[in-house]
Design an enzyme around this catalytic site. Structure first.
Site, PDB file in Angstrom:
ATOM      1  N   CYS A 166       1.827   2.168  12.211  1.00  0.00           N
ATOM      2  CA  CYS A 166       3.091   2.865  11.998  1.00  0.00           C
ATOM      3  C   CYS A 166       3.343   3.895  13.078  1.00  0.00           C
ATOM      4  O   CYS A 166       4.446   4.352  13.258  1.00  0.00           O
ATOM      5  CB  CYS A 166       3.088   3.572  10.643  1.00  0.00           C
ATOM      6  N   GLY A 176       0.816  -1.222   0.000  1.00  0.00           N
ATOM      7  CA  GLY A 176       0.000   0.000   0.000  1.00  0.00           C
ATOM      8  C   GLY A 176       0.844   1.265   0.000  1.00  0.00           C
ATOM      9  O   GLY A 176       0.533   2.232  -0.714  1.00  0.00           O
TER      10      GLY A 176
HETATM   11  C1  LIG Z   1      -4.687   3.670   5.045  1.00  0.00           C
HETATM   12  C2  LIG Z   1      -3.379   2.984   4.843  1.00  0.00           C
HETATM   13  N1  LIG Z   1      -2.626   3.308   3.781  1.00  0.00           N
HETATM   14  C3  LIG Z   1      -1.460   2.709   3.528  1.00  0.00           C
HETATM   15  C4  LIG Z   1      -0.969   1.723   4.353  1.00  0.00           C
HETATM   16  C5  LIG Z   1       0.339   1.095   4.036  1.00  0.00           C
HETATM   17  O1  LIG Z   1       0.166  -0.159   3.460  1.00  0.00           O
HETATM   18  P1  LIG Z   1       1.377  -1.220   3.489  1.00  0.00           P
HETATM   19  O2  LIG Z   1       1.462  -1.699   4.910  1.00  0.00           O
HETATM   20  O3  LIG Z   1       0.979  -2.291   2.556  1.00  0.00           O
HETATM   21  O4  LIG Z   1       2.586  -0.490   3.042  1.00  0.00           O
HETATM   22  C6  LIG Z   1      -1.718   1.345   5.488  1.00  0.00           C
HETATM   23  C7  LIG Z   1      -1.209   0.320   6.416  1.00  0.00           C
HETATM   24  O5  LIG Z   1      -1.543   0.294   7.582  1.00  0.00           O
HETATM   25  C8  LIG Z   1      -2.960   1.988   5.730  1.00  0.00           C
HETATM   26  O6  LIG Z   1      -3.725   1.669   6.777  1.00  0.00           O
END
Ligand SMILES: Cc1ncc(COP(=O)(O)O)c(C=O)c1O
Length: 392
Positions: free
Chosen positions: A331, A74
């Site tokens: 995060c 993502g």
């Molecule tokens: C809304 C949102 N965008 C992006 C991400 C990032 O995705 P990835 O963990 O696959 O990098 C997350 C992950 O928690 C998310 O909740």
């Protein structure tokens, strides 16, 4: 049987890989291992698996297979959408304003901040309401001033609130501005029909819908020419270089297919448990306030502000009781700063340190939910007492 009670209520952070997904992936680790870009028959076999996966994904998104770009997750999809569109706008002499909201995932905010600080783009952050939803009027006003692109999250990871994407995308379209949405939390739960949503770019990540981590999708509407943020071989029609991760791409497609085939049943389960969780926390935990929208929210997602309680300390207490929760996005957990999302939604700096997210999944049981409510009530009471003693 576990010897101590546990409750994993952090499915918004990640979900386990479905055994059916794992089974679909297995042959592509060592049997069909050839490089999908190779022209020999072994390579073509792997390539076929990738193109089948692309068609499966396209069917769920109601788009053409050629509009799907496979990425490394993502965050990468968000980066490619924003940087790719911004760089292309720069090369074409288009306006350099980037319109976004204050409640985006850091994969969007940090990318916009970097484009602003290092590349001379100008970011415009549009206000949100108490639920963290983008205010349509403010968004329209920002769009009228022009820009290269707008990026608005579909369902917020911290508050669970769902933006009215068809409305926001139409506003952007009327101003000739590309519209990207981070649909990572929405994946597997909300409609991803890109025609209905009216979006130009859409990001997804497989590990939020029972697929593997480290693989994602960027939908790129036909005719949009993104500058590749990862350059190299001409993979993904020149939009994302790097040898395809065949097993993960196969797994992503199978997970997405299952999520939408079984959506009604899954959502009914999520909603039942989420509502029980919300009711229980509001009844048993003083002083809990539901954050995010009471109705327009993800079926799996409950979030609260526990006024006066330090969320990071609470997470540790919950962890000791075997309850996995989060103070926002995965995060940011452990960060002592007030949550930017809660601040943007109008909460005080004090309250913004008290955010708690509990998210249910396919394996969640009523017993787990009930255990978590009691564990939370106990932890909040204990912590409240300690904090009051410290303060006096
Ligand atoms: C809304 C949102 N965008 C992006 C991400 C990032 O995705 P990835 O963990 O696959 O990098 C997350 C992950 O928690 C998310 O909740």
């Amino acid at each position: 049987m576990k010897d101590r009670p546990e409750a994993y209520l952090d499915y918004s952070a990640s979900t386990p890989v479905d055994p059916r997904v794992l089974a679909a992936m297995m042959p592509y680790f060592s049997e069909v291992f050839a490089n999908p870009s190779s022209t020999h028959r072994f390579g073509r076999q792997a390539e076929r698996a990738i193109e089948d996966a692309r068609a499966t994904v396209a069917a769920v998104l109601n788009c053409r297979p050629s509009e799907i770009v496979f990425t490394g997750g993502g965050s990468e999809s968000d980066n490619l959408a924003l940087r790719g569109a911004a760089w292309r706008a720069r090369a074409s002499g288009l306006p350099s304003r980037l319109i976004t909201s204050p409640v985006e995932h850091s994969a969007v905010t940090e990318t916009v901040a970097q484009l602003d600080q290092l590349m001379g783009f100008k970011s415009e952050i549009v206000a949100v309401d108490r639920y963290g939803l983008v205010k349509a009027e403010a968004f329209a006003e920002a769009c009228r001033r022009g820009g290269a692109m707008a990026s608005v999250i579909y369902a917020n990871n911290e508050l669970g609130s769902i933006n009215d994407l068809p409305k926001l995308a139409a506003i952007a379209r009327d101003s000739g501005i590309l519209f990207h949405t981070d649909a990572v939390q929405a994946g597997g739960q909300l409609s991803l029909d890109v025609e209905r949503l009216g979006v130009d770019l859409l990001s997804l990540s497989a590990h939020k819908f029972y697929g593997p981590k480290g693989v994602g999708i960027l939908y790129v509407k036909q005719g949009i020419d993104l500058a590749s943020a990862l350059t190299g071989g001409g993979h993904e029609a020149g939009r994302r270089a790097g040898t395809h991760n065949t097993p993960f791409i196969v797994g992503l497609a199978r997970a997405l297919e299952l999520a939408y085939q079984e959506r009604d049943e899954r959502l009914a389960h999520f909603q039942k448990l989420r509502d029980r969780l919300i009711r229980g926390v509001l009844e048993r935990v003083d002083p809990a306030e539901l954050s995010g929208h009471p109705e327009h929210r993800l079926p799996s997602h409950a979030s609260f502000v526990l006024h006066g309680i330090d969320a990071n300390a609470l997470l540790m207490h919950l962890d000791m009781k075997g309850v996995a929760a989060s103070s926002g996005s995965a995060c940011k957990t452990g960060n002592p700063e007030p949550a930017a999302t809660l601040l943007a939604a109008g909460y005080s700096a004090e309250s913004a340190k008290s955010g708690l997210r509990l998210s249910v999944g396919r394996n969640t049981t009523i017993a787990e939910v009930d255990y978590a409510i009691e564990a939370l009530a106990e932890a909040v009471e204990k912590l409240g007492k300690v904090q009051r003693e410290w303060a006096s």
